[in-house]
Scaffold this active site. Structure first.
Site, short mmCIF file in Angstrom:
data_model
loop_
_atom_site.label_atom_id
_atom_site.label_comp_id
_atom_site.label_asym_id
_atom_site.label_seq_id
_atom_site.Cartn_x
_atom_site.Cartn_y
_atom_site.Cartn_z
N SER A 106 0.65 -1.20 0.04
CA SER A 106 -0.08 0.01 -0.16
C SER A 106 0.93 1.16 0.05
O SER A 106 1.67 1.36 -0.74
CB SER A 106 -0.92 -0.14 1.22
OG SER A 106 -1.82 0.82 1.16
N ASP A 272 -8.76 -2.60 -6.71
CA ASP A 272 -8.73 -3.48 -5.37
C ASP A 272 -9.37 -3.22 -4.37
O ASP A 272 -9.43 -3.59 -3.37
CB ASP A 272 -7.08 -3.56 -5.02
CG ASP A 272 -6.50 -2.43 -4.44
OD1 ASP A 272 -7.29 -1.35 -4.35
OD2 ASP A 272 -5.53 -2.25 -4.10
N HIS A 304 -7.45 -4.98 -1.43
CA HIS A 304 -6.36 -4.27 -0.98
C HIS A 304 -5.79 -4.56 0.32
O HIS A 304 -4.46 -5.00 0.48
CB HIS A 304 -6.64 -2.64 -0.83
CG HIS A 304 -5.53 -1.83 -0.61
ND1 HIS A 304 -4.94 -1.41 -1.61
CD2 HIS A 304 -5.00 -1.26 0.29
CE1 HIS A 304 -3.51 -0.33 -1.29
NE2 HIS A 304 -3.73 -0.46 0.09
#
Length: 339
Positions: A106, A272, A304
């Site tokens: 991320s 995502d 995600h």
């Protein structure tokens, strides 16, 4: 959590100091809040998998948590990257000269890319880094952050009014750093904030701040947005994994007088769930920008947050980490330590 900004510098309120605990270990990234273990697990599955293979927490599998309010350059000013560099060198030396792999999930993608492109030299990378693995990282900004600056975000706590947190979120350098960056990923003709009077995109960021009567915000944006422009290649063997096949917020429609306080409709794109595909796949441009090996792979229907606990993703990382040598040629197409 609110920060202050003056003369191009972000800083905490007087008497406030925030530290990310657990640097060099994995405990605080495995479970974010031990009192809420069932809902705040993060890297626990990932780390436990490698621990079962014989890796030792805090020895050859470590973590470098950071204050997520910060942008890469503000972390740099606080000495964060000096600590990261020192930890990698320590791991290299205590392992008898075994190179280290960086795994970044991320926002850790842009945070680690700054380290590799702005902080350390190529000779240093050639000596200490085995491979660089990014997991569903938001390259070149996120549409959602333009909404957050406009309308606030309740960070998933449904009983909280997003407007209550908006001032705090506007004060944080990461919010401005993560705004969409004009270019191939976010072209001029792609509006993100859609209102009856005017649309806003990566092309007219200054006007966007002015529409909020938040002119200081543009100064904040200019102080952090110059870093990582053009998405410089990491210049190390790189693997970029990303999710797809999930509706992800991409454009935000405001009707009547709702702007900027309340979004009336959200338009979705592939992604995502958190990051749209258009910026997840931006890493692919590195294949033509570096001579070092590059590989990218789509992971359909992997969300995600779920990326670091998904067994297929973890097994892909394991294959890379346990390979004897990193690949040499940027034209190869195969999936092959850990920080």
């Amino acid at each position: 959590m609110k920060m202050l900004f003056s003369n191009g510098t972000f800083y905490n309120n007087s008497g406030v100091q925030i530290r990310a605990p657990g640097f060099g270990n994995t405990t605080t990234v495995e479970i974010l809040d031990p009192s809420l273990e069932t809902i705040t697990g993060y890297f626990s599955t990932f780390v436990s998998h490698f621990a079962n293979l014989g890796y030792k927490r805090g020895i050859n599998i470590t973590a470098v948590p950071y204050d997520w309010r910060q942008s890469p350059d503000t972390l740099d000013k606080q000495g964060y990257y000096i600590k990261v560099k020192g930890l990698i060198e320590k791991m290299y030396n205590t392992s008898g000269g075994q190179k280290v792999t960086i795994v970044a999930h991320s926002y850790g993608g842009p945070i680690s890319l700054y380290f590799l492109t702005q902080f350390v030299t190529q000779d240093w990378k050639d000596k200490f880094i085995f491979t660089y693995i990014t997991l569903t990282a938001p390259w070149q900004g996120m549409a959602n952050f333009q909404r957050i600056i406009a309308s606030g975000d309740n960070v998933g706590i449904f009983i909280v009014n997003p407007l209550t947190l908006r001032e705090m979120e506007r004060s944080q350098p990461s919010s401005h750093f993560m705004l969409p960056v004009l270019g191939e990923v976010w072209p001029q003709d792609h509006p993100i904030i859609i209102t009856p009077k005017q649309n806003y995109s990566a092309y007219n960021i200054k006007e966007f701040y002015e529409s909020l009567n938040f002119s200081k915000g543009f100064e904040m944006y200019m102080s952090v947005s110059k870093f990582l422009k053009g998405l410089p290649p990491p210049r190390v063997p790189t693997y970029c994994y990303y999710g797809s096949g999930i509706n992800t917020p991409a454009q935000f429609y405001y009707s009547g007088n709702s702007y900027p306080n309340h979004v009336d409709k959200i338009l979705y794109e592939d992604g995502d769930y958190t990051v749209t595909s258009r910026n997840l796949v931006a890493c692919k441009q590195w294949k033509d920008k570096q001579s070092e090996y590059f590989y990218s792979q789509e992971m359909p229907k992997v969300g995600h947050r779920a990326f670091v606990s998904n067994i297929k993703v973890i097994q892909a990382v394991q294959k890379i980490v346990l390979s004897e040598f990193p690949p040499k040629m940027a034209t190869e197409q195969d999936t092959r330590k850990t920080y």
